[in-house]
Design a protein around this motif. Sequence first.
Motif, mmCIF file in Angstrom:
data_model
loop_
_atom_site.group_PDB
_atom_site.id
_atom_site.type_symbol
_atom_site.label_atom_id
_atom_site.label_comp_id
_atom_site.label_asym_id
_atom_site.label_seq_id
_atom_site.Cartn_x
_atom_site.Cartn_y
_atom_site.Cartn_z
ATOM 1 N N SER A 1 0.819 -1.219 0.000
ATOM 2 C CA SER A 1 0.000 0.000 0.000
ATOM 3 C C SER A 1 0.847 1.261 0.000
ATOM 4 C CB SER A 1 -0.925 0.012 1.220
ATOM 5 O OG SER A 1 -1.785 -1.097 1.220
ATOM 6 N N ASN A 2 2.108 1.113 0.350
ATOM 7 C CA ASN A 2 3.016 2.266 0.418
ATOM 8 C C ASN A 2 4.255 2.027 -0.433
ATOM 9 O OD1 ASN A 2 1.879 4.117 2.784
ATOM 10 N ND2 ASN A 2 1.644 1.980 3.420
ATOM 11 N N ASP A 3 4.029 1.429 -1.611
ATOM 12 C CA ASP A 3 5.114 1.199 -2.574
ATOM 13 C C ASP A 3 5.336 2.484 -3.363
ATOM 14 O OD1 ASP A 3 6.963 0.193 -4.313
ATOM 15 O OD2 ASP A 3 5.542 -1.005 -5.477
ATOM 16 N N LYS A 4 6.124 3.396 -2.759
ATOM 17 C CA LYS A 4 6.302 4.738 -3.313
ATOM 18 C C LYS A 4 7.780 5.033 -3.573
ATOM 19 C CE LYS A 4 2.249 6.233 -0.653
ATOM 20 N NZ LYS A 4 1.753 7.085 0.449
ATOM 21 N N PRO A 5 8.069 5.902 -4.536
ATOM 22 C CA PRO A 5 9.469 6.179 -4.907
ATOM 23 C C PRO A 5 10.325 6.716 -3.761
ATOM 24 C CG PRO A 5 7.954 7.057 -6.556
ATOM 25 C CD PRO A 5 7.117 6.625 -5.396
ATOM 26 N N HIS A 6 9.714 7.417 -2.806
ATOM 27 C CA HIS A 6 10.508 8.021 -1.742
ATOM 28 C C HIS A 6 10.686 7.100 -0.528
ATOM 29 C CE1 HIS A 6 6.400 8.776 -0.394
ATOM 30 N NE2 HIS A 6 6.870 9.041 0.817
ATOM 31 N N GLU B 1 5.948 1.784 29.246
ATOM 32 C CA GLU B 1 6.303 2.378 30.532
ATOM 33 C C GLU B 1 7.556 3.246 30.404
ATOM 34 O OE1 GLU B 1 7.847 0.771 34.879
ATOM 35 O OE2 GLU B 1 6.523 -0.507 33.675
ATOM 36 N N LEU B 2 8.477 2.837 29.535
ATOM 37 C CA LEU B 2 9.719 3.593 29.331
ATOM 38 C C LEU B 2 9.510 4.804 28.419
ATOM 39 C CD1 LEU B 2 12.198 0.594 28.878
ATOM 40 C CD2 LEU B 2 12.022 2.118 30.858
ATOM 41 N N GLY B 3 8.358 4.874 27.748
ATOM 42 C CA GLY B 3 8.025 6.035 26.924
ATOM 43 C C GLY B 3 8.626 6.025 25.538
ATOM 44 N N TYR B 4 8.696 4.826 24.907
ATOM 45 C CA TYR B 4 9.317 4.782 23.580
ATOM 46 C C TYR B 4 8.431 5.426 22.510
ATOM 47 C CZ TYR B 4 6.633 0.675 21.767
ATOM 48 O OH TYR B 4 5.656 -0.197 21.298
ATOM 49 N N GLU B 5 9.087 5.913 21.460
ATOM 50 C CA GLU B 5 8.391 6.537 20.336
ATOM 51 C C GLU B 5 8.104 5.470 19.290
ATOM 52 O OE1 GLU B 5 8.966 10.255 17.146
ATOM 53 O OE2 GLU B 5 10.496 9.836 18.669
ATOM 54 N N TYR B 6 6.860 5.406 18.838
ATOM 55 C CA TYR B 6 6.449 4.402 17.864
ATOM 56 C C TYR B 6 5.403 5.005 16.945
ATOM 57 C CZ TYR B 6 2.319 4.157 20.839
ATOM 58 O OH TYR B 6 1.185 4.485 21.552
ATOM 59 N N ILE B 7 5.033 4.242 15.916
ATOM 60 C CA ILE B 7 3.949 4.660 15.030
ATOM 61 C C ILE B 7 3.111 3.429 14.697
ATOM 62 C CG2 ILE B 7 5.418 4.394 12.969
ATOM 63 C CD1 ILE B 7 3.734 6.627 11.677
ATOM 64 N N SER B 8 1.804 3.589 14.680
ATOM 65 C CA SER B 8 0.921 2.486 14.305
ATOM 66 C C SER B 8 1.027 2.240 12.803
ATOM 67 C CB SER B 8 -0.528 2.823 14.662
ATOM 68 O OG SER B 8 -1.425 1.900 14.053
ATOM 69 N N TYR B 9 0.927 0.983 12.413
ATOM 70 C CA TYR B 9 0.957 0.647 10.983
ATOM 71 C C TYR B 9 -0.192 1.333 10.245
ATOM 72 C CZ TYR B 9 -2.998 -2.622 11.275
ATOM 73 O OH TYR B 9 -4.254 -3.180 11.428
ATOM 74 N N LEU B 10 -1.274 1.638 10.955
ATOM 75 C CA LEU B 10 -2.435 2.305 10.346
ATOM 76 C C LEU B 10 -2.108 3.745 9.954
ATOM 77 C CD1 LEU B 10 -5.181 1.014 12.814
ATOM 78 C CD2 LEU B 10 -4.845 0.288 10.437
ATOM 79 N N ILE C 1 15.760 4.009 15.634
ATOM 80 C CA ILE C 1 14.704 3.625 14.692
ATOM 81 C C ILE C 1 13.347 3.699 15.396
ATOM 82 C CG2 ILE C 1 13.765 1.703 13.332
ATOM 83 C CD1 ILE C 1 16.681 0.757 12.947
ATOM 84 N N ILE C 2 12.345 4.161 14.675
ATOM 85 C CA ILE C 2 10.984 4.266 15.211
ATOM 86 C C ILE C 2 10.205 3.005 14.821
ATOM 87 C CG2 ILE C 2 8.825 5.571 15.191
ATOM 88 C CD1 ILE C 2 10.540 8.056 14.450
ATOM 89 N N PRO C 3 9.794 2.185 15.787
ATOM 90 C CA PRO C 3 9.065 0.957 15.466
ATOM 91 C C PRO C 3 7.694 1.234 14.844
ATOM 92 C CG PRO C 3 9.956 0.878 17.689
ATOM 93 C CD PRO C 3 10.079 2.295 17.227
ATOM 94 N N ILE C 4 7.357 0.444 13.836
ATOM 95 C CA ILE C 4 6.011 0.442 13.250
ATOM 96 C C ILE C 4 5.294 -0.729 13.900
ATOM 97 C CG2 ILE C 4 4.646 0.268 11.133
ATOM 98 C CD1 ILE C 4 7.290 1.001 9.627
ATOM 99 N N VAL C 5 4.241 -0.464 14.676
ATOM 100 C CA VAL C 5 3.643 -1.505 15.506
ATOM 101 C C VAL C 5 2.182 -1.769 15.173
ATOM 102 C CG1 VAL C 5 5.222 -0.924 17.404
ATOM 103 C CG2 VAL C 5 2.943 0.119 17.332
ATOM 104 N N LYS C 6 1.747 -2.970 15.531
ATOM 105 C CA LYS C 6 0.325 -3.292 15.501
ATOM 106 C C LYS C 6 -0.278 -2.946 16.859
ATOM 107 C CE LYS C 6 -2.963 -7.002 14.475
ATOM 108 N NZ LYS C 6 -3.113 -8.457 14.197
#
Length: 350
Positions: A212-217, A304-313, A290-295
């Motif tokens: 879904s995100n097969d993009k040149p950049h 609890e440690l406050g890590y930075e992440y992004i949802s796959y959505l 690296i910023i994890p892409i998570v479900k």
Amino acid sequence: MKILFIAPYPNEENSKDGMVQRVKHVDNIFSKYERGYLDVQHRKNFKGKTQIVDHLVKTYQLNSVVHMPAIHKILNTYDKIYVHSIAGLFYLLWILPFIDFKKIILDAHGIFPEELKFARSKKFIVFALIEKYVFSKLTRIICVTNAMRNHFIKKYPHTNSDNYFVYNILPSFNTEYISPEPLNSTDKINVIYSGNLQAWQNINLMLKVISSNDKPHIKYTILTGDVDGFKKELSRINLLHAEVLLASVKPQELPEYYSQAHYGFILRDDIDVNRVANPTKLIEYLSFGIIPIVKTPNIGDFMELGYEYISYLDFSEISQPKKSLNNQNIYKNLVKKMKNANLEGFVTNG
């Protein structure tokens, strides 16, 4: 003091395995001790093999039935028995009632019966019974997260915090990563995945996100021990010729790829197995910012440690590359904490 590890001995052939990486890390801590490695199987090792690796290390590859007397003798020869995962006790079922549990230290690695239940394996009943029996006698348990320790204390209320020692899995390679200069919009977004095709990795979902995100950049890198398997999966969804790099690399080669990556897939389900876990891959991601892409973000102690992440959505909304200094600092704090953690003392003295 002589310490027997119930685990395969770390070598060049098995070095990519996540469990073996922890075995190797623990081995380094006890490098000054005389050590044995006992690898017992039901359907293998019929001939048996004993090897002297050096003046401090001896390995045993034995069969649980054929070499029963020899295994009993070996267990009695060592002062401490360090069991890597409760799975290692499956092949010693016949002797469990005769083992002095004061000698045993269990490095849980995970919650194995729950893992088997999630995989719909009928063996989960067997391992649930083994775990219940073992935890009725153990006095020393090593966990990979506070969440795992809390899981066991809740499950087995007769145990208390003094029975447990939390020790995180850290990468075995050099993580001295220096943050890059500020990035600009012309830089490509580098996304990485490190792992294989196991069901809990949610590979189909990951490939759907990539498709879904097969993009040149956006550039994707998949580091795996199963390159052929991933080729088939990419071909199945017509991504084989997209900008996806497939490679199989040694652990010491990972920093070259991690240092260039901005985001990393770790799509775990929101179940107990993952809520108590401490995935080596996730620690490696954090160590390089690296910023994890998570479900689900509920993995181990990291919320609890406050890590930075992004949802796959939300991944499709990413337009520019980014590294996380916050994640890198979390890793650095874990390193400091583990340097002060006296695993040697817990094992040798209790």
